[in-house]
Design an enzyme around this catalytic site. Sequence first.
Site, mmCIF file in Angstrom:
data_model
loop_
_atom_site.group_PDB
_atom_site.id
_atom_site.type_symbol
_atom_site.label_atom_id
_atom_site.label_comp_id
_atom_site.label_asym_id
_atom_site.label_seq_id
_atom_site.Cartn_x
_atom_site.Cartn_y
_atom_site.Cartn_z
ATOM 1 N N ASN A 10 1.322 -1.548 0.048
ATOM 2 C CA ASN A 10 -0.054 0.033 0.138
ATOM 3 C C ASN A 10 0.922 1.397 -0.289
ATOM 4 O O ASN A 10 1.450 1.113 1.546
ATOM 5 C CB ASN A 10 -1.113 -0.142 1.263
ATOM 6 C CG ASN A 10 -1.727 1.252 1.318
ATOM 7 O OD1 ASN A 10 -1.535 2.350 0.874
ATOM 8 N ND2 ASN A 10 -3.069 1.062 1.428
ATOM 9 N N HIS A 13 0.939 5.807 2.254
ATOM 10 C CA HIS A 13 1.200 6.714 2.596
ATOM 11 C C HIS A 13 2.773 8.001 2.119
ATOM 12 O O HIS A 13 3.202 8.642 2.368
ATOM 13 C CB HIS A 13 2.258 6.121 3.885
ATOM 14 C CG HIS A 13 0.371 6.227 4.815
ATOM 15 N ND1 HIS A 13 -0.517 7.791 5.027
ATOM 16 C CD2 HIS A 13 0.203 5.192 5.040
ATOM 17 C CE1 HIS A 13 -1.075 7.107 5.646
ATOM 18 N NE2 HIS A 13 -1.252 5.574 5.604
ATOM 19 N N HIS A 46 -5.600 3.712 -1.545
ATOM 20 C CA HIS A 46 -7.243 3.889 -1.279
ATOM 21 C C HIS A 46 -7.233 5.670 -1.700
ATOM 22 O O HIS A 46 -6.390 6.455 -0.940
ATOM 23 C CB HIS A 46 -7.087 3.880 0.257
ATOM 24 C CG HIS A 46 -8.157 4.565 1.089
ATOM 25 N ND1 HIS A 46 -8.762 4.261 2.625
ATOM 26 C CD2 HIS A 46 -9.397 4.262 0.487
ATOM 27 C CE1 HIS A 46 -9.683 4.053 2.927
ATOM 28 N NE2 HIS A 46 -10.177 4.659 1.616
ATOM 29 N N ARG A 48 -8.996 7.781 -0.655
ATOM 30 C CA ARG A 48 -10.425 8.149 0.340
ATOM 31 C C ARG A 48 -11.652 9.377 0.499
ATOM 32 O O ARG A 48 -11.131 11.062 -1.000
ATOM 33 C CB ARG A 48 -9.686 8.743 1.817
ATOM 34 C CG ARG A 48 -8.975 8.322 2.482
ATOM 35 C CD ARG A 48 -8.328 7.915 3.533
ATOM 36 N NE ARG A 48 -9.319 8.196 4.920
ATOM 37 C CZ ARG A 48 -9.448 7.577 5.407
ATOM 38 N NH1 ARG A 48 -8.645 6.860 5.610
ATOM 39 N NH2 ARG A 48 -10.747 7.766 6.559
ATOM 40 N N ARG A 52 -7.047 13.385 1.111
ATOM 41 C CA ARG A 52 -5.754 12.847 1.955
ATOM 42 C C ARG A 52 -4.314 12.640 1.906
ATOM 43 O O ARG A 52 -3.202 13.382 1.961
ATOM 44 C CB ARG A 52 -6.105 13.201 3.712
ATOM 45 C CG ARG A 52 -5.575 11.743 3.637
ATOM 46 C CD ARG A 52 -6.147 10.977 5.348
ATOM 47 N NE ARG A 52 -7.609 12.014 5.587
ATOM 48 C CZ ARG A 52 -7.907 10.841 6.605
ATOM 49 N NH1 ARG A 52 -6.899 9.939 7.794
ATOM 50 N NH2 ARG A 52 -8.991 10.971 7.171
ATOM 51 N N GLU A 73 -9.276 0.597 -2.468
ATOM 52 C CA GLU A 73 -9.049 0.616 -1.747
ATOM 53 C C GLU A 73 -10.331 1.772 -1.933
ATOM 54 O O GLU A 73 -10.047 2.930 -2.201
ATOM 55 C CB GLU A 73 -8.644 0.866 -0.359
ATOM 56 C CG GLU A 73 -8.332 -0.748 -0.019
ATOM 57 C CD GLU A 73 -7.086 0.010 1.412
ATOM 58 O OE1 GLU A 73 -7.960 1.001 1.754
ATOM 59 O OE2 GLU A 73 -6.337 -1.046 1.893
ATOM 60 N N THR A 104 -8.095 2.942 8.381
ATOM 61 C CA THR A 104 -9.434 2.846 8.289
ATOM 62 C C THR A 104 -9.980 1.862 9.806
ATOM 63 O O THR A 104 -8.690 0.884 10.111
ATOM 64 C CB THR A 104 -9.501 1.696 7.780
ATOM 65 O OG1 THR A 104 -8.995 2.948 6.156
ATOM 66 C CG2 THR A 104 -10.668 1.274 7.447
ATOM 67 N N GLU A 154 -10.953 -9.356 3.325
ATOM 68 C CA GLU A 154 -9.860 -8.962 3.568
ATOM 69 C C GLU A 154 -10.153 -8.778 5.176
ATOM 70 O O GLU A 154 -10.510 -7.508 6.158
ATOM 71 C CB GLU A 154 -9.526 -7.592 3.108
ATOM 72 C CG GLU A 154 -8.000 -7.168 3.517
ATOM 73 C CD GLU A 154 -7.225 -6.443 3.359
ATOM 74 O OE1 GLU A 154 -7.574 -6.130 1.939
ATOM 75 O OE2 GLU A 154 -6.019 -5.593 3.627
ATOM 76 N N HIS A 197 -3.839 -4.498 7.925
ATOM 77 C CA HIS A 197 -3.814 -3.446 8.645
ATOM 78 C C HIS A 197 -3.269 -3.681 10.202
ATOM 79 O O HIS A 197 -3.360 -4.165 10.670
ATOM 80 C CB HIS A 197 -5.286 -2.734 9.079
ATOM 81 C CG HIS A 197 -5.599 -1.562 9.149
ATOM 82 N ND1 HIS A 197 -4.784 -0.580 10.746
ATOM 83 C CD2 HIS A 197 -5.850 -0.511 8.591
ATOM 84 C CE1 HIS A 197 -5.553 0.652 10.375
ATOM 85 N NE2 HIS A 197 -6.105 0.308 9.545
HETATM 86 N N1 PXP Z 1 -5.673 -3.330 4.253
HETATM 87 C C1 PXP Z 1 -6.319 -2.595 4.559
HETATM 88 C C2 PXP Z 1 -7.953 -2.529 3.426
HETATM 89 C C3 PXP Z 1 -6.352 -0.354 4.598
HETATM 90 O O1 PXP Z 1 -7.825 -0.039 4.491
HETATM 91 C C4 PXP Z 1 -5.386 -0.140 5.170
HETATM 92 C C5 PXP Z 1 -5.025 0.940 5.335
HETATM 93 O O2 PXP Z 1 -5.207 1.597 4.384
HETATM 94 C C6 PXP Z 1 -4.151 -1.370 4.823
HETATM 95 C C7 PXP Z 1 -4.954 -2.865 4.503
HETATM 96 C C8 PXP Z 1 -2.950 -1.535 5.161
HETATM 97 O O3 PXP Z 1 -3.140 -0.697 6.372
HETATM 98 P P1 PXP Z 1 -1.467 -0.583 6.676
HETATM 99 O O4 PXP Z 1 -1.343 0.959 6.353
HETATM 100 O O5 PXP Z 1 -1.605 -0.574 8.779
HETATM 101 O O6 PXP Z 1 0.000 -1.110 6.516
#
Ligand code: PXP
Length: 247
Positions: A10, A13, A46, A48, A52, A73, A104, A154, A197
Amino acid sequence: MTADLRLGVNIDHVATVRNARGTAFPDPVRAALLAERAGADGITAHLREDRRHIRDEDITRLKAALTVPLNFEMAATAEMQAIALRHVPHAVCIVPERREERTTEGGLDVARTENALAQFIAPLREAGCRVSIFIAADATQIRAAHRIGAAVVELHTGAYCDAHHEGRPQERDAELARLSGMAALAHDLGLEVHAGHGLTYETVQPIAALPQVRELNIGHFLIGEAIFAGLAEAIAQMRRLMVEARS
Ligand code: PXP
């Protein structure tokens, strides 16, 4: 990656850092391409509602540049549905979204919105997207996700990770047992099981060891670790831990 456990990276960030200064860098698409070369099996982003981190043009560029699957996402809104139908990403992961949350924070309440959600995902399924629902490890939610025709669930690993990093081992073990049982239930129903997550080097292995789990989606920790080790090395280390846990 072992053929039966994929790593989705992901890159949200990277965009968070970019947006902190209003510049064009660091570029999340560049990070995604680097992640791809470093062995990511997919890229997760994602979009949003408040934009952001990831922005609309990032999704357009990711879709054009990636050779691995894009896991898009999004919240269950008409705006996001239209964007998904325009891009037709490999996978669409439906997540709950609240503006005031930092991330999330929980899973989607599929059971409460079952009929509306079934209608919402129907055109996405028809367009060929693999629809995934981000839920808590809860039997009611898993059964509802199955009934609405999702291909994937998930499972939210946030509570397990928080309990570990905040020094609550009993709670962590209880969360892990719950995730294990619910991964088995989802798999028995014919759902593909993903998890994610909050996962880190310290927390990934017990989740990677759950035999029904086919994909982990990891972002925040990897992007943070990239500051110290570089993104390619952070991904490589995560993969090493996943392979070790699986074997
Ligand atoms: N899976 C989903 C569905 C998420 O919403 C997120 C966060 O955007 C992640 C995985 C990844 O989480 P993290 O950034 O904490 O590793």
